[in-house]
Design a protein around this motif. Structure first.
Motif, PDB file in Angstrom:
ATOM      1  N   GLY A 155     -13.116  -1.232  -7.440  1.00  0.00           N
ATOM      2  CA  GLY A 155     -13.683  -0.872  -6.149  1.00  0.00           C
ATOM      3  C   GLY A 155     -15.002  -1.577  -5.887  1.00  0.00           C
ATOM      4  N   GLN A 215      -8.574  -4.396  -1.536  1.00  0.00           N
ATOM      5  CA  GLN A 215      -9.439  -3.599  -0.659  1.00  0.00           C
ATOM      6  C   GLN A 215      -9.947  -4.440   0.509  1.00  0.00           C
ATOM      7  OE1 GLN A 215     -13.208  -2.290  -2.424  1.00  0.00           O
ATOM      8  NE2 GLN A 215     -12.655  -0.182  -1.947  1.00  0.00           N
ATOM      9  N   ASN A 216     -10.419  -5.646   0.199  1.00  0.00           N
ATOM     10  CA  ASN A 216     -10.962  -6.519   1.241  1.00  0.00           C
ATOM     11  C   ASN A 216      -9.893  -6.961   2.220  1.00  0.00           C
ATOM     12  OD1 ASN A 216     -13.402  -6.330  -0.094  1.00  0.00           O
ATOM     13  ND2 ASN A 216     -13.136  -8.250  -1.211  1.00  0.00           N
ATOM     14  N   HIS A 265       0.450   2.339  -3.572  1.00  0.00           N
ATOM     15  CA  HIS A 265      -0.836   2.075  -4.210  1.00  0.00           C
ATOM     16  C   HIS A 265      -1.765   3.271  -4.019  1.00  0.00           C
ATOM     17  CE1 HIS A 265      -3.628  -0.824  -6.024  1.00  0.00           C
ATOM     18  NE2 HIS A 265      -4.566  -0.166  -5.354  1.00  0.00           N
ATOM     19  N   CYS A 312     -12.706  -5.829  -4.898  1.00  0.00           N
ATOM     20  CA  CYS A 312     -11.246  -5.819  -4.963  1.00  0.00           C
ATOM     21  C   CYS A 312     -10.641  -6.640  -3.822  1.00  0.00           C
ATOM     22  CB  CYS A 312     -10.746  -4.380  -4.890  1.00  0.00           C
ATOM     23  SG  CYS A 312      -8.953  -4.224  -4.843  1.00  0.00           S
ATOM     24  N   LEU A 328       0.801  -1.221   0.000  1.00  0.00           N
ATOM     25  CA  LEU A 328       0.000   0.000   0.000  1.00  0.00           C
ATOM     26  C   LEU A 328       0.837   1.276   0.000  1.00  0.00           C
ATOM     27  CD1 LEU A 328      -2.828  -1.005   2.504  1.00  0.00           C
ATOM     28  CD2 LEU A 328      -2.964  -0.876   0.020  1.00  0.00           C
ATOM     29  N   ARG A 371      -1.132   0.879  -9.868  1.00  0.00           N
ATOM     30  CA  ARG A 371      -1.976  -0.048  -9.095  1.00  0.00           C
ATOM     31  C   ARG A 371      -1.347  -1.435  -8.971  1.00  0.00           C
ATOM     32  NH1 ARG A 371      -6.850   2.514  -8.733  1.00  0.00           N
ATOM     33  NH2 ARG A 371      -7.508   3.797 -10.507  1.00  0.00           N
ATOM     34  N   CYS A 386     -11.988   3.612  -8.801  1.00  0.00           N
ATOM     35  CA  CYS A 386     -11.324   2.453  -9.411  1.00  0.00           C
ATOM     36  C   CYS A 386     -12.366   1.456  -9.885  1.00  0.00           C
ATOM     37  CB  CYS A 386     -10.390   1.799  -8.395  1.00  0.00           C
ATOM     38  SG  CYS A 386      -9.615   0.275  -9.003  1.00  0.00           S
ATOM     39  N   VAL A 432      -6.234  -6.228  -8.361  1.00  0.00           N
ATOM     40  CA  VAL A 432      -6.181  -4.861  -7.839  1.00  0.00           C
ATOM     41  C   VAL A 432      -6.711  -3.812  -8.807  1.00  0.00           C
ATOM     42  CG1 VAL A 432      -4.282  -5.353  -6.277  1.00  0.00           C
ATOM     43  CG2 VAL A 432      -3.776  -4.629  -8.616  1.00  0.00           C
ATOM     44  N   CYS A 470     -10.137   4.212  -4.317  1.00  0.00           N
ATOM     45  CA  CYS A 470     -11.102   3.119  -4.477  1.00  0.00           C
ATOM     46  C   CYS A 470     -12.438   3.570  -5.059  1.00  0.00           C
ATOM     47  CB  CYS A 470     -11.315   2.411  -3.147  1.00  0.00           C
ATOM     48  SG  CYS A 470      -9.813   1.660  -2.469  1.00  0.00           S
ATOM     49  N   LEU A 511      -4.918   5.535  -3.282  1.00  0.00           N
ATOM     50  CA  LEU A 511      -6.106   5.360  -2.438  1.00  0.00           C
ATOM     51  C   LEU A 511      -7.301   6.027  -3.115  1.00  0.00           C
ATOM     52  CD1 LEU A 511      -4.505   5.943   1.070  1.00  0.00           C
ATOM     53  CD2 LEU A 511      -4.873   3.797  -0.143  1.00  0.00           C
TER      54      LEU A 511
END
Length: 825
Positions: free
Chosen positions: A126, A132-133, A116, A129, A113, A168, A123, A240, A120, A118
């Motif tokens: 989103g 994300q999870n 990466h 993902c 991260l 990403r 994206c 991602v 979401c 931020l």
């Protein structure tokens, strides 16, 4: 019509017992720790791991503690569970019980991260993902990174269809492994690591060798984009959102979509797909998960080519030709059905039926029953392509209701022999399974004119045969004890393509080969509805369930099931004979179901027949050449607006439900039932479910079947001076109307190139790379040229890329054409 289990015997499984989070579990030897953990209910976070790809240990997110590797000693630091195989007595502790593993996973997540973005909410990934999870479930609660994040220019067009947001990327290597291991198209490479990570996109030596991309003329060619028939799978498996679809990018969010499982309609493989739609519009299609059919992969055609049914020429209301003005005018459904029935009644039984090969099994069954019950004729044929009586006999004897080969068998067969079939172009998901088998020891060979790109990617062996001489090549193949070319045995599979209908004696030779060697035969058509049409009797000599038209007992059995006095006993006409009879006035009316005129064996004859017929009824989704000749046009629903069942090349039923509920969108079943009722001869069903029940109640024929064909291989014929033999087929991405509305997808088509041997080109005065023209008395087509390993006197050209060879030249596989230098004048 269900696929039998594979004939392979089950081998004993060697189990290994280990402990995961203090839970003892026994798993097969060779199982990865990450898979064993899933069996005890523990999900270890991961990004690079994928069950259908070889392990690589790239992302390091799945670290676990191994205090005992099974030998009394543990590893000094956490290990990647996606590359570590289980061992007897091994002790594994995941993040559930090990602070060491949990800390390692938190550290890896924090590093991923660091750079990466931020973003979401904007994206495309989103809401669905994995990063994300897992950042929420296995990451730190707060970020310690305060510096400026790394950025790159974006997006990078990996191809016309696939876009890359480099910042990403978490270097999981899923895309590169898929392209190399599954598709065989290694055009993307990860260079260096961490903040210095780059994506390399270079020229493809293979593509240049086979003349499919610019540079085939021997020039340097330069960097090539990622052109693959399966590129969309890299978008779906990207964890991602680094890879996105150019068509779908920023158009919707997962939580806005309604998802419906379905089946792809573009080929006979029956690939499982997921259709995502919003407010009555399909936004995207994804691969479904079906281990028995397509695993988790689909072709780009199945994924991207779904806008064809919503083009401006979509038919929305019935049309009836006004007798005064001669124009087609809108009509009500009752009025249109009555008009269709009146015209067919006036034809007094002299009606031919051409249902086409894109129908569901239920719709094809409705055409079959409609022809026999309502029209009292066997003049019905689904084959909108070159065909033969030999092929019809083969389909009746060795295909209808027969399930000898399953998709999984392509992974375990000793040898797979391809005859008249190019799987990468004509059956994409079958090709992926075949390539998987070839990477694990399955021998592949092809009776073909030349080494194609697909054959090279499966490491296949070429058994050279000139178009029209496939029968002789098959007769020369012996069993595994006496073959000079390729050994076949009871574990071998022979896959036959529909092009063999243009090669006299080829189907007969294939039957002899199977009887001689014990190999199993399977027929792989190009269209999704062809196998279902065979099963439901859309042939002039075959009734539903493999019942021969010439068998009185079979006809009586069918008449009893349908509740009619009798079924017509006279064998019907095939497609060409139906068109010829209509052109001569012997048939007065035609019922046509979504057929493209240029696809027919003789497009010129088809146009003559449509013009000469007194009455034409057309059931179709969009306007076509048939529309302009029809007297009644009845709009029918595309697959997305109806439920139904496709039957795969292996004989597997693939039912699917309706995705979009569009008022007034009727199935072919419902329309044909309406006409039949107007004629006073109801079909006995009016819905898709009713048609399926009728088919199930009917069941397969258990009496004597049609005899398999046994024609001798014809003598080889040399073309006259200045003429060559044409080898051709339609490539996966071409000018077909089921790809309309997808310009980006069509831009990934392979360049249309004419291939020939150096001697053939030289004899015509053509330098490799220069333009050459093939011509007949009807027309001509010009292509740039490339040298390939075709026999002298044979050329290959794509069937419908830039020019439709059958429509423009009246030429098809095995035809004789003239080859000249330069472009057409």
């Amino acid at each position: 019509m269900t696929v039998e289990a594979s004939r392979e015997t089950q081998t004993p499984v060697d189990l290994v017992t280990l402990s995961i989070d203090d839970v003892e579990v026994s798993v097969p030897k060779g199982t990865l720790v990450i898979r064993a953990a899933e069996l005890v209910g523990t999900e270890i976070p991961r990004f690079c791991d994928h069950p259908l790809l070889e392990p690589v240990g790239a992302c390091r997110q799945c670290l676990v503690e191994v205090p005992d590797a099974g030998n009394g000693r543990g590893f000094p630091k956490p290990q990647a569970s996606c590359t570590l195989e289980v061992a007897p007595g091994m002790v594994v502790r995941t993040q559930v019980t090990s602070p060491v593993a949990e800390k390692a996973q938190h550290g890896t997540m924090e590093l991923l991260l660091v750079n990466h973005p931020l973003d979401c909410p904007v994206c495309d990934k989103g809401g669905e993902c994995p990063l994300q999870n897992q950042a929420m479930s296995h990451g730190r609660g707060e970020s310690r990174f305060a510096e400026t994040k790394r950025t790159f220019p974006k997006p990078l067009a990996v191809s016309e269809q696939v876009l890359l947001d480099r910042e990403r990327c978490v270097l999981c290597a899923r895309c590169t492994r898929f392209s190399e291991q599954v598709a065989g198209d290694p055009f993307i490479a990860l260079v260096e690591r961490g903040a210095r990570q780059q994506v390399g996109i270079g020229p493809s030596t293979d593509e240049q060798a086979f003349g499919d991309r610019p540079g085939a003329d021997g020039s340097s060619g330069g960097a090539q984009p990622f052109h693959s028939y399966f590129s969309g799978n890299t978008i779906q498996i990207c964890p991602v959102g680094a890879l996105t679809s150019a068509d779908y990018r920023f158009r919707s969010r997962p939580f806005d979509l309604v998802s419906t499982p379905s089946v792809a309609e573009h080929d006979a493989c029956g690939a499982a797909i997921r259709v995502d739609h919003r407010r009555g519009t399909v936004m995207r299609r994804l691969a479904g998960d079906d281990p028995e059919v397509n695993e988790e992969w689909v072709t780009d055609k199945d994924r991207f080519a779904f806008t064809w049914s919503r083009q401006d020429d979509r038919l929305r209301t019935p049309l009836v030709r006004d007798p005064d003005t001669g124009e087609l005018v809108p009509a009500s459904w009752p009025g249109a059905l009555a008009a269709a029935a009146a015209g067919l009644r006036e034809a007094a039984g002299k009606v031919g039926v051409l249902p086409g090969g894109r129908l569901t099994a239920e719709d094809a069954y409705a055409y079959s029953v409609f022809a026999r019950v309502a029209l009292r004729t066997n003049d019905i044929d689904f084959r909108t392509r070159p065909h033969s009586a030999e092929e019809a006999a083969f389909l009746a004897a060795r295909v209808a209701t027969v399930q000898d080969v399953a998709t999984r068998d392509l992974e375990t067969a000793s040898t797979v022999l391809l005859v008249g079939l190019e799987p990468e172009d004509e059956a994409g998901t079958l090709f992926l399974r075949l390539r998987k088998g070839s990477r694990h020891g399955v021998r592949v060979a092809a009776v073909a004119s030349h080494t194609t790109r697909g054959l090279a990617k499966v490491g296949g062996e070429l058994l050279t045969a000139r178009p029209g001489e496939e029968a002789s090549a098959l007769d020369a193949i012996q069993d595994s004890d006496g073959s000079a070319d390729v050994g076949l045995d009871a574990r071998s599979v022979v896959l036959l393509g529909e092009r063999l209908a243009s090669s006299p004696g080829a189907f007969s030779a294939a039957v002899r080969l199977a009887e001689r060697t014990g190999a199993r035969l399977a027929w792989v058509p190009r269209r999704a509805g062809d196998r279902g049409a065979v099963e439901t009797g859309c042939l002039p000599t075959l009734l539903p369930g493999a019942r021969p038209v010439g068998d009185a007992e079979a006809r009586a059995d069918l008449a009893a099931a349908w509740g009619v006095r009798s079924v017509p006993a006279k064998a019907g006409r095939d497609t060409t004979s139906i068109l010829r009879a209509a052109a001569r006035g012997q048939l007065r009316a035609l019922v046509v179901g979504g057929v493209e005129v240029d696809d027919l064996p003789d497009p010129a004859l088809a146009r003559e027949a449509l013009a000469a017929a007194d009455f034409v009824v057309s059931l179709e989704v969009r306007e076509s050449d048939v529309t302009r000749a029809a007297d009644v046009v009845l709009p029918v629903a595309p697959p997305v607006e109806k439920s139904g069942t496709f039957v795969t090349w292996e004989g597997r039923l693939r039912p699917f439900g309706r995705v979009l509920d569009v008022p007034g969108s009727l199935t072919d079943v419902r329309v044909l039932a309406g006409i039949a009722e107007e004629l006073g001869a109801p079909l006995g069903f009016r819905t898709t479910a009713g048609a399926m029940r009728s088919m199930a109640d009917l069941g397969p024929w258990d009496g004597e079947r049609v005899a398999a064909p046994d024609l001798a291989a014809p003598e080889a014929k040399e073309p006259r001076g200045g003429e060559v033999v044409l080898a051709t087929w339609r490539q996966l991405v071409d000018d077909g109307r089921l790809q309309d509305g997808q310009d980006r997808y069509r831009a990934t088509a392979r360049r249309a190139v004419l291939k020939a041997s150096a001697a053939t080109l030289a004899a015509a005065g053509v330098e490799p790379g220069d333009v050459a023209t093939i011509s007949t008395d009807l027309g001509s087509a010009s292509f740039p040229t490339a040298v390939a390993d075709l026999p002298d006197g044979v050329v290959w050209a794509p069937g419908n890329n830039g020019v439709h060879l059958r429509g423009a030249l009246g030429a098809d596989h095995g035809s004789t054409v003239r080859l000249t230098a330069g472009g057409a004048s």
